[in-house]
Design a protein around this motif. Structure first.
Motif, mmCIF file in Angstrom:
data_model
loop_
_atom_site.group_PDB
_atom_site.id
_atom_site.type_symbol
_atom_site.label_atom_id
_atom_site.label_comp_id
_atom_site.label_asym_id
_atom_site.label_seq_id
_atom_site.Cartn_x
_atom_site.Cartn_y
_atom_site.Cartn_z
ATOM 1 N N ILE A 1 -31.936 52.090 54.798
ATOM 2 C CA ILE A 1 -30.569 51.642 55.134
ATOM 3 C C ILE A 1 -30.148 52.195 56.496
ATOM 4 O O ILE A 1 -30.397 53.365 56.812
ATOM 5 N N LEU A 2 -29.505 51.335 57.270
ATOM 6 C CA LEU A 2 -28.879 51.778 58.524
ATOM 7 C C LEU A 2 -27.375 51.603 58.353
ATOM 8 O O LEU A 2 -26.910 50.506 58.044
ATOM 9 N N VAL A 3 -26.635 52.689 58.518
ATOM 10 C CA VAL A 3 -25.166 52.615 58.446
ATOM 11 C C VAL A 3 -24.607 52.942 59.822
ATOM 12 O O VAL A 3 -24.833 54.039 60.342
ATOM 13 N N ASN A 4 -23.888 51.974 60.383
ATOM 14 C CA ASN A 4 -23.299 52.177 61.710
ATOM 15 C C ASN A 4 -21.779 52.278 61.599
ATOM 16 O O ASN A 4 -21.129 51.362 61.099
ATOM 17 N N PHE A 5 -21.241 53.410 62.036
ATOM 18 C CA PHE A 5 -19.785 53.595 62.062
ATOM 19 C C PHE A 5 -19.293 53.178 63.449
ATOM 20 O O PHE A 5 -19.807 53.649 64.468
ATOM 21 N N PHE A 6 -18.289 52.329 63.471
ATOM 22 C CA PHE A 6 -17.792 51.826 64.750
ATOM 23 C C PHE A 6 -16.280 51.583 64.674
ATOM 24 O O PHE A 6 -15.680 51.673 63.603
ATOM 25 N N ALA A 7 -15.695 51.263 65.825
ATOM 26 C CA ALA A 7 -14.302 50.798 65.871
ATOM 27 C C ALA A 7 -14.224 49.727 66.947
ATOM 28 O O ALA A 7 -14.948 49.799 67.943
ATOM 29 N N SER A 8 -13.351 48.760 66.744
ATOM 30 C CA SER A 8 -13.274 47.637 67.688
ATOM 31 C C SER A 8 -12.825 48.091 69.079
ATOM 32 O O SER A 8 -13.170 47.478 70.076
ATOM 33 N N TRP A 9 -12.045 49.192 69.140
ATOM 34 C CA TRP A 9 -11.481 49.641 70.413
ATOM 35 C C TRP A 9 -12.387 50.638 71.139
ATOM 36 O O TRP A 9 -12.042 51.104 72.224
ATOM 37 N N CYS A 10 -13.522 50.948 70.538
ATOM 38 C CA CYS A 10 -14.392 52.005 71.084
ATOM 39 C C CYS A 10 -15.425 51.391 72.040
ATOM 40 O O CYS A 10 -16.178 50.497 71.663
ATOM 41 N N LEU A 11 -15.397 51.875 73.264
ATOM 42 C CA LEU A 11 -16.250 51.305 74.318
ATOM 43 C C LEU A 11 -17.750 51.386 74.013
ATOM 44 O O LEU A 11 -18.449 50.371 74.083
ATOM 45 N N PRO A 12 -18.279 52.573 73.655
ATOM 46 C CA PRO A 12 -19.724 52.618 73.359
ATOM 47 C C PRO A 12 -20.119 51.782 72.143
ATOM 48 O O PRO A 12 -21.260 51.319 72.063
ATOM 49 N N GLN B 1 -31.638 41.466 63.070
ATOM 50 C CA GLN B 1 -32.303 40.165 62.876
ATOM 51 C C GLN B 1 -33.803 40.373 62.620
ATOM 52 O O GLN B 1 -34.411 39.696 61.822
ATOM 53 N N GLU B 2 -34.334 41.363 63.336
ATOM 54 C CA GLU B 2 -35.768 41.623 63.279
ATOM 55 C C GLU B 2 -36.176 42.405 62.028
ATOM 56 O O GLU B 2 -37.178 42.104 61.387
ATOM 57 N N TYR B 3 -35.394 43.421 61.677
ATOM 58 C CA TYR B 3 -35.809 44.345 60.607
ATOM 59 C C TYR B 3 -35.302 43.972 59.214
ATOM 60 O O TYR B 3 -35.769 44.518 58.225
ATOM 61 N N ARG B 4 -34.344 43.067 59.162
ATOM 62 C CA ARG B 4 -33.831 42.665 57.848
ATOM 63 C C ARG B 4 -34.952 42.048 57.011
ATOM 64 O O ARG B 4 -35.059 42.289 55.816
ATOM 65 N N ALA B 5 -35.785 41.275 57.692
ATOM 66 C CA ALA B 5 -36.901 40.626 56.989
ATOM 67 C C ALA B 5 -37.904 41.656 56.454
ATOM 68 O O ALA B 5 -38.684 41.356 55.546
ATOM 69 N N ARG B 6 -37.858 42.847 57.025
ATOM 70 C CA ARG B 6 -38.784 43.905 56.596
ATOM 71 C C ARG B 6 -38.155 44.818 55.544
ATOM 72 O O ARG B 6 -38.660 45.884 55.250
ATOM 73 N N GLY B 7 -37.005 44.395 55.044
ATOM 74 C CA GLY B 7 -36.394 45.100 53.915
ATOM 75 C C GLY B 7 -35.343 46.129 54.269
ATOM 76 O O GLY B 7 -34.836 46.823 53.386
ATOM 77 N N GLU C 1 -36.635 54.879 64.896
ATOM 78 C CA GLU C 1 -36.149 55.493 63.659
ATOM 79 C C GLU C 1 -36.367 54.596 62.439
ATOM 80 O O GLU C 1 -36.669 55.085 61.359
ATOM 81 N N LEU C 2 -36.195 53.300 62.641
ATOM 82 C CA LEU C 2 -36.384 52.395 61.502
ATOM 83 C C LEU C 2 -37.855 52.333 61.067
ATOM 84 O O LEU C 2 -38.146 52.258 59.874
ATOM 85 N N ASP C 3 -38.764 52.387 62.042
ATOM 86 C CA ASP C 3 -40.191 52.375 61.709
ATOM 87 C C ASP C 3 -40.554 53.566 60.822
ATOM 88 O O ASP C 3 -41.446 53.481 59.989
ATOM 89 N N LYS C 4 -39.853 54.681 61.023
ATOM 90 C CA LYS C 4 -40.123 55.878 60.220
ATOM 91 C C LYS C 4 -39.675 55.691 58.767
ATOM 92 O O LYS C 4 -40.162 56.349 57.869
#
Lengths: 239, 180
Positions: free
Chosen positions: B72-83, B96-102, B175-178
């Protein structure tokens, strides 16, 4: 766990924080920079019985130093989440932000009354301002949701790991110090320009009251949770 | 400046330094005490991801228990945050690429409003599940201060890695490959 940070020097960290204030990252610092200005300008112009502007540095230095110290200390503690002291702070941020809102309202009340009650003038001393500035510094660190700049990302890479948390905290402190210095310098310049004009000084109470209003709005936003709307709409608009 | 004021400044500076030194000493002492117990060291024992329920944009809830056991990848974000804006195209591309890999991708908006989060998702054509962390419950359970932050959770439910700051395609792939 956590990423390995690159080697950052102390001077580099201070400069990173300082330059962030004058860069695109100001959009993120806008979460508290206008409110800091409101506090410093408000306390400067609420000086009771004063007909002319006192020397800017003399009048604002103690409060600026106290704000810098308290804000930077708490901010760096929150960044260094691997430190034992940080986790409880982060876990209770929601409640602490409400307390911060109440404290900001109390500081606003002080500024409001100070401009009106000559009998309170004896309380308007540098020592009082230092305490108020510390309260504001702590409150601002609590309400802040930092956008992680590339340098801060490197610092957090150290600060979020047990083995390097001390180094990371130290660098986060220096980074926060840089931002605080920039903010204080900007506030001093603004006050110096404003106080040069006799016309502005004649409107001192109005300016002070406007600053109080800004701080009251901030306090209420923190208590009610509307700070989220300030961040989402105003900061989002700027981007 | 008067002598009295100088004295006061010196006193205030000293008081500040003593306070800072005291807090620093307290922190260092506490950390040292923790390091004496190696079993509690995060460097040695990685933390399990906390349980959470995310109210999804578009309706429904996603419970962590439902996806546990997958990378699982969990990304914390905010709409107003530049990065956050900078990194989202990279995350979407990798999703798009890794979803197919589970791999399960999740976006958690913090310190944000639903309307702004929706705009953000549309603007960056985010295809993976996204939800708003109202009340900062998930943010608190992850011990998060600062955005964006991305967590990589392995099949055992352990946070294998997290990155504070904008992620790049290279970092995501590495990181996902790991986790696979």
């Amino acid at each position: 766990m956590g990423q390995g940070g690159s080697v950052i020097g102390a001077g580099e960290a201070v400069w990173g924080g300082f330059s962030a204030f004058f860069s695109i990252w100001q959009l993120c610092i806008l979460q508290f920079s206008p409110f800091f200005l409101a506090f410093i300008v408000g306390t400067f112009f609420c000086t009771p019985g004063q007909r002319h502007a006192p020397p800017v540095i003399r009048a604002t230095l103690p409060a600026s130093l106290a704000w810098t110290l308290s804000f930077t200390l708490l901010y760096s503690l929150l960044i260094a989440s691997a430190l034992p002291l940080s986790r409880p702070l982060i876990s209770n941020l929601g409640s602490l932000r409400i307390i911060a809102g109440v404290l900001i309202l109390l500081v606003s009340l002080y500024i409001f009354l100070m401009g009106r009650r000559a009998s309170l003038a004896k309380w308007h001393r540098p020592s009082t301002l230092i305490v108020l500035a510390m309260v504001i510094g702590i409150s601002f660190a609590l309400m802040y949701s930092p956008c992680i700049t590339p340098m801060l990302s490197d610092i957090m890479g150290l600060a979020t790991q047990r083995g390097t948390a001390r180094e990371g905290w130290y660098l986060a402190f220096l980074y926060g110090l840089g931002t605080s210095i920039a903010m204080c310098a900007f506030a001093w310049a603004l006050i110096a320009v404003l106080s040069r004009s006799a016309a502005v000084w004649r409107k001192a109470r109005w300016i002070s009251d406007a600053c109080v209003l800004v701080l009251v709005v901030l306090g209420l936003m923190n208590i009610s949770g509307l700070m989220t709307f300030y961040k989402a709409f105003l900061l989002g608009l700027a981007l | 400046m008067s002598l009295r004021f100088y004295k006061f400044l010196i006193f205030a500076s000293l008081a500040g330094l003593i306070l800072a030194a005291g807090v620093a000493a307290l922190l260092l002492f506490q950390q040292d005490a923790d390091e004496e117990t190696p079993t509690r060291s995060r460097a040695m024992v990685k933390e399990f991801a906390p349980d959470f329920t995310l109210a999804l944009l578009g309706g429904g809830n996603l419970r962590y228990a439902e996806i546990k056991g997958k990378p699982i990848l969990v990304n914390f974000f905010a709409s107003w945050c530049l990065p956050c804006r900078e990194e989202m195209p990279a995350i979407e591309k990798i999703a798009q690429e890794y979803r197919a890999r589970g791999v399960v991708f999740l976006g958690v908006a913090v310190d944000d409003t639903e309307a702004k989060m929706r705009e953000f998702v549309t603007r960056y054509q985010v295809s993976f599940p996204v939800g708003l962390d109202e009340g900062a419950v998930i943010q608190k359970s992850f011990g998060l201060y600062g955005i964006p932050t991305t967590y990589f959770i392995d099949k055992q439910g352990v946070i294998n890695y997290f990155h504070a700051g904008a992620v790049t395609e290279e970092l995501l792939r590495h990181e996902l490959d790991k986790l696979l």
